[in-house]
Design an enzyme around this catalytic site. Structure first.
Site, PDB file in Angstrom:
ATOM      1  N   ASN A   9     -13.367   0.788 -35.732  1.00  0.00           N
ATOM      2  CA  ASN A   9     -13.501   2.146 -36.273  1.00  0.00           C
ATOM      3  C   ASN A   9     -14.962   2.313 -36.676  1.00  0.00           C
ATOM      4  OD1 ASN A   9     -13.447   4.546 -37.615  1.00  0.00           O
ATOM      5  ND2 ASN A   9     -12.156   3.837 -39.321  1.00  0.00           N
ATOM      6  N   TRP A  10     -15.678   3.045 -35.840  1.00  0.00           N
ATOM      7  CA  TRP A  10     -17.116   3.187 -36.099  1.00  0.00           C
ATOM      8  C   TRP A  10     -17.419   4.199 -37.206  1.00  0.00           C
ATOM      9  CZ3 TRP A  10     -19.300   3.305 -30.368  1.00  0.00           C
ATOM     10  CH2 TRP A  10     -19.264   1.987 -29.867  1.00  0.00           C
ATOM     11  N   LYS A  11     -16.406   4.930 -37.641  1.00  0.00           N
ATOM     12  CA  LYS A  11     -16.619   5.957 -38.683  1.00  0.00           C
ATOM     13  C   LYS A  11     -17.787   6.864 -38.258  1.00  0.00           C
ATOM     14  CE  LYS A  11     -14.523   2.835 -41.969  1.00  0.00           C
ATOM     15  NZ  LYS A  11     -14.396   2.348 -43.346  1.00  0.00           N
ATOM     16  N   HIS A  94      -6.440   7.720 -42.151  1.00  0.00           N
ATOM     17  CA  HIS A  94      -7.351   6.741 -42.756  1.00  0.00           C
ATOM     18  C   HIS A  94      -7.564   7.121 -44.224  1.00  0.00           C
ATOM     19  CE1 HIS A  94     -10.937   4.440 -43.675  1.00  0.00           C
ATOM     20  NE2 HIS A  94     -10.628   3.678 -42.649  1.00  0.00           N
ATOM     21  N   GLU A  96     -10.102   7.272 -45.938  1.00  0.00           N
ATOM     22  CA  GLU A  96     -11.225   8.206 -46.155  1.00  0.00           C
ATOM     23  C   GLU A  96     -10.798   9.641 -45.863  1.00  0.00           C
ATOM     24  OE1 GLU A  96     -13.968   5.969 -43.721  1.00  0.00           O
ATOM     25  OE2 GLU A  96     -13.832   4.359 -45.203  1.00  0.00           O
ATOM     26  N   GLU A 166      -4.555  -0.944 -44.864  1.00  0.00           N
ATOM     27  CA  GLU A 166      -5.933  -1.085 -45.335  1.00  0.00           C
ATOM     28  C   GLU A 166      -5.973  -0.831 -46.839  1.00  0.00           C
ATOM     29  OE1 GLU A 166      -8.937  -0.323 -41.950  1.00  0.00           O
ATOM     30  OE2 GLU A 166      -8.393   1.608 -42.754  1.00  0.00           O
ATOM     31  N   GLY A 172     -15.035  -1.743 -46.958  1.00  0.00           N
ATOM     32  CA  GLY A 172     -16.483  -1.618 -47.122  1.00  0.00           C
ATOM     33  C   GLY A 172     -17.009  -2.294 -48.380  1.00  0.00           C
ATOM     34  N   SER A 211     -12.848  -5.058 -44.786  1.00  0.00           N
ATOM     35  CA  SER A 211     -13.830  -6.153 -44.789  1.00  0.00           C
ATOM     36  C   SER A 211     -13.437  -7.318 -43.882  1.00  0.00           C
ATOM     37  CB  SER A 211     -14.092  -6.634 -46.221  1.00  0.00           C
ATOM     38  OG  SER A 211     -14.656  -5.585 -47.002  1.00  0.00           O
ATOM     39  N   GLY A 232     -14.155  -1.942 -39.612  1.00  0.00           N
ATOM     40  CA  GLY A 232     -15.211  -0.953 -39.822  1.00  0.00           C
ATOM     41  C   GLY A 232     -16.576  -1.580 -39.602  1.00  0.00           C
ATOM     42  N   GLY A 233     -17.229  -1.956 -40.688  1.00  0.00           N
ATOM     43  CA  GLY A 233     -18.611  -2.422 -40.645  1.00  0.00           C
ATOM     44  C   GLY A 233     -18.912  -3.458 -39.568  1.00  0.00           C
TER      45      GLY A 233
END
Ligand code: 13P
Length: 255
Positions: A9-11, A94, A96, A166, A172, A211, A232-233
């Site tokens: 997930n590149w956001k 998600h 977010e 999640e 993150g 993470s 993510g990251g």
């Protein structure tokens, strides 16, 4: 047997050029992966990423979708538009989207249903906040999110849905749930899915997210109810994401 699924997930990261460069570096590192591998770029990079992935086994995903087929919804993207670009998956709900953009379980359920109708597999995200965890409310919160967000999944298609657990406090932050903590919630979630969908729950893939890094992926994936990761990251870097995918492949080969 559940085939593991690893999703990036590149956001809100990567231009079209950066996405292409990622794919060029990533694909040679993940040949013959024994897992489904999925990349979710931002909407603006979907087409170019899809072209770059053509001919590979890596699937394209969107990070969000609108539930309606078309209409006066400025700034929104319809399921059919994602089909047009070759998306096979889309992330919905998600945390977010839930916390920053006010998406309720009902909205998430409508999106998941619209995706099914369009032939796209929803990746439905759930997870508790730190406050909820510390208050001992994780099962209550995750259970309610599962019930609400999957309310419109057709029973005969239940095995296809992907769930991503999640915990918000792990996203993150570098603070991953321990494998045991994650497994506990995954097992709970599968039980809840069984109540709703019966035996199909044993086929539903439940990803862990929060993470996930190359050095913790292996132990998370080794848990019996963790069927992959939503990353993510670490998914922004082709080397790191390929190491996560390859960990899973090694593990999948042993199942
Ligand atoms: P991080 O891997 O950056 O913690 O993000 C997890 C996530 O939200 C994936 O959807």
């Amino acid at each position: 047997m559940r085939r593991p699924i690893l999703a990036a997930n590149w956001k809100m990261h990567k231009t079209t050029g950066e996405a292409e460069a990622f794919v060029a570096a990533f694909l040679p590192r993940v040949k013959d992966a024994a897992a489904d591998v999925v990349i979710a770029p931002p909407f603006t990079a979907l087409e170019r990423t899809g072209r770059a992935l053509a001919g590979s086994d890596v699937a394209l995903a969107a990070q969000n979708v609108h539930a309606e087929e078309k209409g006066a919804f400025t700034g929104e993207v319809a399921p059919g538009m994602l089909v047009d670009l070759g998306c096979r998956f889309a992330i919905v709900g998600h945390s977010e989207r839930r916390t920053l953009f006010g998406e309720s379980d009902a909205v998430v359920a409508a999106k998941a249903a619209a995706l099914f109708a369009a032939g796209i597999t929803p990746i439905v995200c759930v997870g508790e906040s730190l406050e909820e965890r510390e208050a001992g409310r994780t099962p209550e919160v995750v259970g309610a999110q599962l019930d609400g967000s999957l309310a419109k999944v057709p029973r005969e298609r239940a095995a296809e849905v992907v769930v991503a657990y999640e915990p918000i406090w792990a996203i993150g932050t570098g603070r991953t749930a321990t494998p045991e903590m994650a497994q506990e919630v995954h097992a709970f979630a599968r039980g809840r899915l069984r109540e709703r969908f019966g035996a199909a729950a044993d086929a539903i893939r439940i990803q862990y997210g929060g993470s996930v890094k190359p050095d913790n992926a292996g132990e998370l994936m080794a848990q019996p109810d963790i069927d992959g990761a939503l990353v993510g990251g670490a998914s922004l870097d082709p080397e790191a994401f390929s190491r996560i995918v390859n960990f899973e492949s090694v593990h999948a080969g042993k199942r």
